[in-house]
Design an enzyme around this catalytic site. Structure first.
Site, PDB file in Angstrom:
ATOM      1  N   PHE A   1      70.275 -23.034  44.943  1.00  0.00           N
ATOM      2  CA  PHE A   1      69.236 -23.979  44.546  1.00  0.00           C
ATOM      3  C   PHE A   1      68.576 -23.455  43.282  1.00  0.00           C
ATOM      4  CE2 PHE A   1      67.926 -27.367  47.588  1.00  0.00           C
ATOM      5  CZ  PHE A   1      69.012 -27.270  48.437  1.00  0.00           C
TER       6      PHE A   1
ATOM      7  N   LYS B   1      72.264 -20.685  35.910  1.00  0.00           N
ATOM      8  CA  LYS B   1      72.346 -20.048  37.241  1.00  0.00           C
ATOM      9  C   LYS B   1      73.736 -20.254  37.852  1.00  0.00           C
ATOM     10  CE  LYS B   1      67.501 -19.883  38.381  1.00  0.00           C
ATOM     11  NZ  LYS B   1      66.310 -20.560  38.798  1.00  0.00           N
TER      12      LYS B   1
ATOM     13  N   LYS C   1      45.948  -0.260  55.994  1.00  0.00           N
ATOM     14  CA  LYS C   1      45.329  -1.321  55.198  1.00  0.00           C
ATOM     15  C   LYS C   1      44.670  -0.734  53.941  1.00  0.00           C
ATOM     16  CE  LYS C   1      41.862  -4.890  55.371  1.00  0.00           C
ATOM     17  NZ  LYS C   1      40.612  -5.299  55.994  1.00  0.00           N
TER      18      LYS C   1
ATOM     19  N   ASP D   1      61.339 -12.717  44.294  1.00  0.00           N
ATOM     20  CA  ASP D   1      62.100 -11.999  43.257  1.00  0.00           C
ATOM     21  C   ASP D   1      61.673 -10.542  43.137  1.00  0.00           C
ATOM     22  OD1 ASP D   1      63.692 -14.165  42.426  1.00  0.00           O
ATOM     23  OD2 ASP D   1      61.961 -15.008  41.386  1.00  0.00           O
TER      24      ASP D   1
ATOM     25  N   ASN E   1      55.763 -17.189  49.182  1.00  0.00           N
ATOM     26  CA  ASN E   1      55.662 -18.406  48.359  1.00  0.00           C
ATOM     27  C   ASN E   1      55.474 -19.613  49.271  1.00  0.00           C
ATOM     28  OD1 ASN E   1      58.372 -19.587  49.059  1.00  0.00           O
ATOM     29  ND2 ASN E   1      58.992 -17.601  48.234  1.00  0.00           N
TER      30      ASN E   1
ATOM     31  N   LYS F   1      75.418 -16.723  38.568  1.00  0.00           N
ATOM     32  CA  LYS F   1      75.461 -16.322  39.980  1.00  0.00           C
ATOM     33  C   LYS F   1      76.807 -16.649  40.629  1.00  0.00           C
ATOM     34  CE  LYS F   1      70.462 -16.585  40.392  1.00  0.00           C
ATOM     35  NZ  LYS F   1      69.390 -16.274  41.307  1.00  0.00           N
TER      36      LYS F   1
HETATM   37  O1  PMT Z   1      61.271 -25.111  51.927  1.00  0.00           O
HETATM   38  P1  PMT Z   1      60.714 -26.404  51.354  1.00  0.00           P
HETATM   39  O2  PMT Z   1      59.216 -26.452  51.433  1.00  0.00           O
HETATM   40  O3  PMT Z   1      61.383 -27.613  51.941  1.00  0.00           O
HETATM   41  O4  PMT Z   1      61.041 -26.431  49.778  1.00  0.00           O
HETATM   42  C1  PMT Z   1      62.366 -26.478  49.333  1.00  0.00           C
HETATM   43  C2  PMT Z   1      62.608 -25.516  48.133  1.00  0.00           C
HETATM   44  C3  PMT Z   1      61.761 -25.925  46.955  1.00  0.00           C
HETATM   45  C4  PMT Z   1      62.269 -24.078  48.554  1.00  0.00           C
HETATM   46  C5  PMT Z   1      64.147 -25.625  47.784  1.00  0.00           C
HETATM   47  O5  PMT Z   1      64.429 -26.942  47.433  1.00  0.00           O
HETATM   48  C6  PMT Z   1      64.520 -24.702  46.653  1.00  0.00           C
HETATM   49  O6  PMT Z   1      64.458 -25.049  45.485  1.00  0.00           O
HETATM   50  N1  PMT Z   1      64.950 -23.450  46.991  1.00  0.00           N
HETATM   51  C7  PMT Z   1      65.235 -22.384  46.014  1.00  0.00           C
HETATM   52  C8  PMT Z   1      63.972 -21.847  45.466  1.00  0.00           C
HETATM   53  C9  PMT Z   1      64.209 -20.676  44.540  1.00  0.00           C
HETATM   54  O7  PMT Z   1      63.979 -19.592  44.913  1.00  0.00           O
HETATM   55  O8  PMT Z   1      64.776 -20.995  43.429  1.00  0.00           O
HETATM   56  P2  PMT Z   1      65.123 -19.895  42.255  1.00  0.00           P
HETATM   57  O9  PMT Z   1      65.425 -20.746  41.079  1.00  0.00           O
HETATM   58  O10 PMT Z   1      64.054 -18.887  42.142  1.00  0.00           O
HETATM   59  O11 PMT Z   1      66.413 -19.165  42.795  1.00  0.00           O
HETATM   60  C10 PMT Z   1      67.736 -19.621  42.473  1.00  0.00           C
HETATM   61  C11 PMT Z   1      68.695 -19.345  43.601  1.00  0.00           C
HETATM   62  O12 PMT Z   1      68.866 -17.947  43.755  1.00  0.00           O
HETATM   63  C12 PMT Z   1      68.253 -19.887  44.952  1.00  0.00           C
HETATM   64  O13 PMT Z   1      69.382 -20.390  45.606  1.00  0.00           O
HETATM   65  C13 PMT Z   1      67.706 -18.663  45.651  1.00  0.00           C
HETATM   66  O14 PMT Z   1      67.885 -18.770  47.069  1.00  0.00           O
HETATM   67  C14 PMT Z   1      68.575 -17.552  45.076  1.00  0.00           C
HETATM   68  N2  PMT Z   1      67.926 -16.220  45.039  1.00  0.00           N
HETATM   69  C15 PMT Z   1      66.831 -15.999  44.279  1.00  0.00           C
HETATM   70  C16 PMT Z   1      66.289 -14.721  44.228  1.00  0.00           C
HETATM   71  C17 PMT Z   1      66.893 -13.695  44.969  1.00  0.00           C
HETATM   72  N3  PMT Z   1      66.393 -12.472  44.963  1.00  0.00           N
HETATM   73  N4  PMT Z   1      67.973 -13.953  45.703  1.00  0.00           N
HETATM   74  C18 PMT Z   1      68.509 -15.198  45.742  1.00  0.00           C
HETATM   75  O15 PMT Z   1      69.505 -15.424  46.416  1.00  0.00           O
END
Ligand code: PMT
Length: 406
Positions: free
Chosen positions: A326, A340, A290, A280, A211, A344
């Site tokens: 986040f 969340k 390949k 995810d 991503n 979580k």
């Molecule tokens: O890196 P930059 O370019 O500075 O951008 C910052 C950012 C946009 C990446 C950051 O601010 C941000 O939002 N990070 C979380 C992005 C994200 O994956 O959000 P989510 O809503 O999909 O996930 C929610 C939370 O679960 C996050 O804390 C994520 O780390 C966590 N997660 C998600 C999926 C997974 N399999 N395991 C996780 O721990």
């Protein structure tokens, strides 16, 4: 302030090395444990035995003189130090450090340490004013090295001007102030673990799912947490950013790597901040060779869910640990963020509306809303990511009953 503090004193080859003996004595009298490393040139001015007698600790002069087969001396010293002092620092050692040379016990230790480094230059006035030396000093300053300014006056070489090693009393005062500041910093004594950047999920040797995360938000959090006194471990996906000074980094690629790295440190972490944009889904099958596009007008990739790292950490969380997640959203921010938070088992969710200009992925700036477990909601206005990081960390502190002092 200094009682029991571990100080590595690097003595390099100049006449001012004799003042380092007085400095060792003063630091030791204040209760610091001082281990001295000398360059070969320094041993021409003062003997290792002088420092050994004054510090009552072994003195190190040779990178390859490994006394304990269980340890690598320069790494051990680098990790042991609460503060590293280079006094006197010659133009030669300053140049080596500014350019990453590791040619002796002093420079290998300096490169390996995560402790704050204080450099007290001492040299002839014309040398200290030479553009090459000025350039090296400014390079080091940008790397976060602190300087103890030389004094002016009669120099040993006969010239009068700037270049005399600062007096041991003055160096002592600066070191004391450094420990004092450290003690007053709000995250001192805490281990803050931060994840940053994207993860990559392999499809075949040349393709992967990822991503747009640049790591900037996570790296800003790591830098500010370190400045506020924390021991910081940054678990970083593949990004092209410099690691902030004093921060330990663990490089990972896939979600599974990131999960394992988080679990390794989770037990002893006081604060965990999951800023990484974790994939995810991951391909069910990773092709060893390949994939060819022949015979494919359409291609279906079968994906399976990756483990949710934040949820896993939430499940194992200690009561005194603060877990921050986040949420990168484009709509219904509050609804998804609070969901969340609950699902979580986090203490805080930092929500960013990544549909807004200048917010989220790749930008130098952001704006977030923080939802916490007490029902609190804090808006952090648009600003650069360092300011946003500071506001997030201030909210973490407020959950611990503290705040950043203005
Ligand atoms: O890196 P930059 O370019 O500075 O951008 C910052 C950012 C946009 C990446 C950051 O601010 C941000 O939002 N990070 C979380 C992005 C994200 O994956 O959000 P989510 O809503 O999909 O996930 C929610 C939370 O679960 C996050 O804390 C994520 O780390 C966590 N997660 C998600 C999926 C997974 N399999 N395991 C996780 O721990």
């Amino acid at each position: 302030m200094m009682n029991g503090k571990h100080i590595v004193l690097c003595v390099t080859g100049g006449i001012a090395a004799f003042k380092a003996a007085a400095l060792t004595s003063k630091l030791t009298q204040r209760g610091a444990i001082v281990r001295v490393i000398m360059t070969e040139a320094a041993t021409q001015f003062v003997t290792p035995l002088t420092f050994q007698s004054l510090s009552r600790q072994p003195v190190y002069t040779d990178t390859f003189d490994e006394k304990d087969p269980e340890r690598i001396a320069h790494i051990d010293l680098a990790d042991w130090a609460d503060l590293v002092l280079v006094a006197p620092a010659t133009a030669n050692t300053i140049a080596k450090l500014a350019h990453g040379f590791a040619s002796d016990m002093v420079t290998t230790t300096l490169l390996a340490t995560k402790a704050p480094v204080y450099i007290a230059p001492a040299m002839n006035v014309n040398m200290i004013e030479h553009p090459a030396v000025i350039d090296n000093l400014s390079r080091l300053e940008q790397m976060g090295v602190h300087f103890i300014q030389p004094g002016e006056g009669q120099l040993a070489c006969g010239w009068v001007g700037k270049g005399r090693l600062a007096e041991p009393e003055d160096i002592l005062e600066i070191v004391e102030k450094a420990f004092c500041r450290e003690r007053e910093l709000p995250f001192t004594g805490q281990h803050v673990v931060i994840t940053a950047g994207p993860t990559q999920e392999r499809i075949d040797p040349v393709r992967y799912i990822t991503n747009d995360s640049s790591g900037k938000m996570g790296y800003a959090l790591a830098r500010v947490a370190r400045e506020l006194g924390a021991k910081v471990t940054l678990i970083s996906g593949p990004v092209s950013l410099d690691v902030p000074t004093g921060v330990n980094v663990v490089h990972v690629t896939s979600t599974e790597d990131m999960l394992n790295a988080c679990l390794q440190v989770a037990k002893e972490a006081d604060v965990m901040i999951k800023c990484a944009a974790v994939s995810d889904f991951t391909p069910v099958e990773q092709h060893e060779q390949k994939m060819k596009k022949t015979n494919h007008d359409e291609l279906v990739l079968r994906l399976r869910k990756t483990p949710d790292i934040l949820s896993t950490l939430g499940g194992h969380k200690r009561d005194d640990q603060v877990l921050v997640g986040f949420a990168a959203e484009t709509n219904d921010i509050e609804h998804y963020a609070t969901k969340k938070l609950q699902k979580k088992r986090a203490d805080m969710i930092v929500a960013n509306d990544v549909s807004k200009d200048g917010v989220g992925f790749g930008h130098e700036t952001s704006a977030v809303t923080i939802y916490d477990v007490t029902g609190g909601k804090t808006e952090v206005p648009f600003g650069n990511k360092l300011d946003v990081a500071r506001a997030i960390l201030d909210q973490v502190l407020s959950l611990q009953g503290k705040r950043i002092q203005p």
